[in-house]
Design an enzyme around this catalytic site. Structure first.
Site, mmCIF file in Angstrom:
data_model
loop_
_atom_site.group_PDB
_atom_site.id
_atom_site.type_symbol
_atom_site.label_atom_id
_atom_site.label_comp_id
_atom_site.label_asym_id
_atom_site.label_seq_id
_atom_site.Cartn_x
_atom_site.Cartn_y
_atom_site.Cartn_z
ATOM 1 C CB THR A 207 -0.997 -0.002 1.240
ATOM 2 O OG1 THR A 207 -1.767 -1.198 1.162
ATOM 3 C CG2 THR A 207 -1.698 1.337 1.460
ATOM 4 C CG ASN A 435 -11.902 -1.196 -0.121
ATOM 5 O OD1 ASN A 435 -10.964 -1.462 -0.769
ATOM 6 N ND2 ASN A 435 -12.451 0.045 0.222
#
Lengths: 440, 440
Positions: A207, A435
């Site tokens: 990330t 998501n």
């Protein structure tokens, strides 16, 4: 002297009143060059390889993910920094489009190949620090990567925007911040930072990466301390959804080419100036991550004051900033202070309920509730010494305040003098949609 | 002997294959009566006061919220249990429609009034244990509450369903579980449990209450141990969104009217039988909370095996079960095992990445991955000793498995023999909508 970054105009949250904070100096650190290439790791065909090169050897320091599951490039870079005792580095190589995590021995070999090949082509004295970001559990296509490194090295130049773009994955905007600061000997030192990350919302798109280069002459120990301090108040003080990836890395290189008198201890005035500039760079980059978070419609500053220690304040900040209930209330512009109080209570930190006061504000909430008279248009007090403040038409006022894009939640524990601020965003339908349906 | 609870048919998640688990015995604990009344605290006009009375004095035990901000009834009930040394209790009073939290001295006086008035009207030897649930920060309308207690006392009877309904707030279904177990002397003891809570989704609707009454004759210490054990594996092993309310309370009364030989130590076979029945009651009630969670479309069992200790396994369960990314992936029926692995890694527990194996399953996942051959229709292995298992059409298989309402995430750490299971639900658009627009 200052230019507005155009990238920050592309995102809804970036187009807030705070936009004027996102200028950056055109001064870039001397002696650093960046190169990029689109080798095909990204389906979109966007650039996915970045190399960074310093004419002179750098002192280096890095902070890595605390996740026990660490990607190959994290393991390799950590060991390189140890092996070469944080000095003598000249190069870095980063790829997006593949995290090289959960890839076993082959993954480690691939990271080493990236490190050695880039160092060789760049004529770097030592192997390169390596970072990777993208999908977990797939081997990198090394034919593409090797070609990419060769081409990126050929393209070396001064455009940090290209570098910032080459490390993006799900980011909607590239993230670049540059800062100059004058030291006591009159020498100006320059800092250039890029990062990627759209919240912690895609641990499978491992990330958060941040690369900071400076031409300041800084000894290893003060460099390490300044980075640690800066990360504490920036990347470790933001939250999108509480998840932490396998690849998170923040790395700083300092090549000394500004020619300043070396910052050799942490007790000098110059150290303070440098650290403050480094912290500003890291803070602004980390806030860009929050503003770019998938689905976010609010930028929320969580301020905890009156704590017995800063670490207490930070734990409570984190408890509030990670509460799904607080985050959905902010999304709904709902002045639901009971949820904030509950999050304070379950943080595990000792608090005295009847000493707690609370405000909602627009903006960053930094000065709300301390001394001066606060305008009701700027903030509203909800709790005083543990007791709700009767709100005649208070809910309306709350809702009006919370309709701003930048809002503050301010909690005063009434116990001590310590404070901490954390930045987060709201939890939205857009977040869940992004998501849940990401791969399908 | 067993009847199906009709209430469980009302909710989408309750209408799954697991429905047959939600029967309950018609045997109810001897000597207990419940009374209810709608005094007007709830705008809907539904019943909001419940009293519980035992003909004989009870041993009692309770577990309260660990939130540092505790409501008045929590503070009062805890102090009553201490003052009377967990024995001699005959009555309990519960209201919904107001949490009596953040209400200062007046709130404490009101809780005491509820306790004393209900005890007096019920001719209870001692003050009543008190529980409240509803909005935080508002004083109870004591005129209504007092009238409600008077009327509830007049209505005493044997209908536990009415009691379960009177304590509901945002619950879509009432939650009742009853269980009988035969002890070694041939005597059958009965347990009746009711609870309320629709996840931890409304800390301002202070959240989880559970009342369990049994006619078993159990001494104080084994009763305390059995409750602690049961709560550990039930209410402390569920998660909806990680928030914890100011009012959470689980309380058990045991009046001994079954006439069994007293369970006086924790080492007897009868203790084991009783504890097992109490745990089953608490587990089934806690699972009903997860199934009733706002917006939930999946019931997810998180099983962690092969840990060095049960406490390690529980911490990792919790890390997975609270991950917004894991929960949104389950909602999207997305076999995104990288998110699970990341959550294992950041739990803080020592793990060895290349020893971790992982499966997704339909159902509760209890036997997946241990020894026997697993049917691909039942489960799919995603990770073996830290390496992804190449999935030709694996994603489709994952998606097919995850399309079930009841699904399992199974992680084997490969380190030791300890295991833990936690239950959670998915994070959905419905959750965000429910919680962002709740008051507006």
């Amino acid at each position: 002297m200052y230019k507005l970054s155009t990238s920050i105009l592309q995102n809804r949250l970036f187009s807030s009143n705070n936009i004027l904070k996102y200028y950056y100096s055109t001064s870039i650190p001397k002696g650093f060059k960046t190169g990029t290439y689109a080798c095909g790791l990204k389906k979109s065909g966007a650039s996915d390889i970045c190399v960074i090169f310093s004419e002179k050897e750098c002192n280096a320091s890095a902070v890595f993910t605390e996740n026990k599951v660490r990607a190959a490039p994290v393991l390799l870079s950590k060991s390189l920094l140890e092996q070469f005792n944080c000095s003598g580095f000249q190069s870095m190589v980063i790829n997006s489009g593949g995290a090289n995590a959960c890839t076993g021995e082959q993954g480690m070999k691939n990271a080493e190949t990236m490190s050695n090949l880039s160092a060789k082509l760049l004529k770097s004295k030592q192997p390169s620090v390596v970072m990777s970001t993208g999908i977990i559990g797939q081997q990198l296509d090394m034919k593409k990567v090797e070609k990419g490194i060769e081409e990126a090295v050929k393209s070396l130049g001064n455009d940090w925007t290209l570098a910032a773009k080459a490390i993006m994955t799900t980011d909607k905007v590239h993230k670049l911040y540059q800062k100059s600061v004058k030291l006591s000997d009159g020498k100006e030192v320059n800092i250039s930072g890029i990062c990627k990350g759209a919240g912690m919302i895609h641990p499978n798109m491992a990330t958060m990466l941040c690369i900071i280069c400076t031409d300041a002459d800084v000894a290893k120990e003060p460099l390490k301390q300044a980075l640690k301090h800066s990360v504490h108040y920036s990347f470790n003080s933001i939250n999108v959804d509480g998840d932490m990836s396998t690849n998170d890395t923040v790395c700083v290189y300092a090549n000394g080419m500004a020619g300043n008198k070396q910052i050799s201890s942490t007790s000098s005035e110059d150290f303070n100036r440098f650290q403050s500039a480094l912290r500003e760079t890291a803070e602004e980059l980390s806030k860009m991550i929050v503003r770019d978070a998938e689905g976010a419609t609010k930028f929320v500053s969580v301020v905890v004051r009156g704590a017995n220690s800063e670490s207490d304040a930070k734990v409570i900040c984190n408890s509030i900033a990670t509460s799904s209930l607080v985050k959905t209330a902010m999304y709904g512009e709902d002045g639901n202070w009971g949820r904030v109080l509950a999050a304070v209570g379950y943080s595990g930190i000792h608090v005295v309920p009847n000493k707690i006061s609370m405000w909602f504000s627009k903006g960053n909430g930094q000065n709300i509730g301390i001394g001066q008279k606060n305008d009701q248009d700027t903030c509203i007090q909800l709790l005083k010494d543990g007791q709700p403040i009767p709100l005649s038409s208070g809910d309306d006022k709350s809702a009006k305040l919370l309709s701003n894009k930048d809002i503050g939640i301010i909690v005063d524990l009434g116990l001590g003098q310590s404070t901490h601020t954390m930045w987060t965003c709201d939890l939205t339908v857009g977040y869940v949609e992004a998501n849940s349906h990401y791969r399908t």
